[in-house]
Structures are given as structure tokens and as C-alpha cells.
Motif scaffolding. Structure first.
Motif, PDB file in Angstrom:
ATOM      1  N   SER A  12      -0.171   0.133  -4.463  1.00 40.93           N
ATOM      2  CA  SER A  12      -1.576   0.406  -4.730  1.00 40.93           C
ATOM      3  C   SER A  12      -2.397   0.136  -3.486  1.00 40.93           C
ATOM      4  N   SER A  13      -3.467   0.905  -3.348  1.00 42.27           N
ATOM      5  CA  SER A  13      -4.387   0.679  -2.234  1.00 42.27           C
ATOM      6  C   SER A  13      -5.531  -0.229  -2.678  1.00 42.27           C
TER       7      SER A  13
ATOM      8  N   GLN B  17       0.833  -1.202   0.000  1.00 38.66           N
ATOM      9  CA  GLN B  17       0.000   0.000   0.000  1.00 38.66           C
ATOM     10  C   GLN B  17       0.868   1.252   0.000  1.00 38.66           C
ATOM     11  N   PRO B  18       0.351   2.361  -0.516  1.00 43.52           N
ATOM     12  CA  PRO B  18       1.107   3.622  -0.447  1.00 43.52           C
ATOM     13  C   PRO B  18       1.533   3.930   0.987  1.00 43.52           C
TER      14      PRO B  18
END
Length: 115
Positions: free
Chosen positions: A114-115, A13-14
Motif C-alpha cells: 500500500s502507498s 509500497q507498490p
């Protein structure tokens, strides 16, 4: 011949972190540079970070302060610690070994932010 084996890619995740590793084997010259490049879809391959056997480093401006390259010369292994990852860091990351007489590339490892 030099063989490069990469590991450590994946989905994050970011804001998250990943650590890439690349182990070199074969005919290793004691004086060399090892590092990481990346290629995103539609883009050319670009330098991320490189470190010489003497300890000098060079980073892309886009990763300074977030990524750290290190190496264990005894193990012929280079690492890339990636922190505060952004979606723009999404790419295939390639390990590179460069000596005066030769240059080799790893097979690449996918990093997706990416979320």
C-alpha cells in the motif's frame, strides 16, 4: 511433528520488494516440498510458489516473473523473494511443508502492499 517459523512480512509500497523466510525443524523427511500460500480477506487460500527438495518449482501465474522461491536444504529453510509487489499481493502468507506422510502450516505472516 514439524515446526515452521516464518519471518519477513511487513508493509511495503507498490513496486517494492520483500523477502519471506520459513525455517522448518523437527522430524524432517529428506524428500519433501516446501512453499508458500496466501489468503486475502474474503478469499480462499491459494498457492503462491512451491519447491521440492529436488529443486522443482511451481508458481501461480499471478506471480511468475516477480516472485522467486529458493531453499537451503541444509538449513531446511525456504525463501520467497517478492519483487514488483502490487496491492493485489496483500494477504497473509503461510509457509507449507509437505511430505508423503504429513503436511504442516506456519502461523502466517502479513504482507501489505500500500502507498
Amino acid at each position: 511433528q514439524v515446526q515452521l517459523v516464518e519471518s519477513g512480512g511487513g508493509l511495503v509500497q507498490p513496486g517494492g520488494s520483500l523477502r519471506l523466510s520459513c525455517a522448518a525443524s523437527g522430524s524432517i523427511f529428506s524428500i519433501n516440498a516446501m512453499g508458500w500460500y496466501r489468503q486475502a480477506p474474503g478469499n480462499s487460500r491459494e498457492l503462491v510458489a512451491v519447491m521440492t527438495s529436488g529443486g522443482s518449482t511451481n508458481y501461480a501465474d499471478s506471480v511468475k516473473g516477480r516472485f522467486t522461491i529458493s531453499r537451503d536444504n541444509a538449513k531446511n529453510t525456504v525463501y520467497l523473494q517478492m519483487n514488483s509487489l502490487k496491492p493485489d499481493d496483500t494477504a497473509v502468507y503461510y509457509c507449507n511443508y509437505h511430505a508423503v506422510v504429513a503436511e504442516y502450516w506456519g502461523q502466517g505472516t502479513q504482507v501489505t502492499v500500500s502507498s
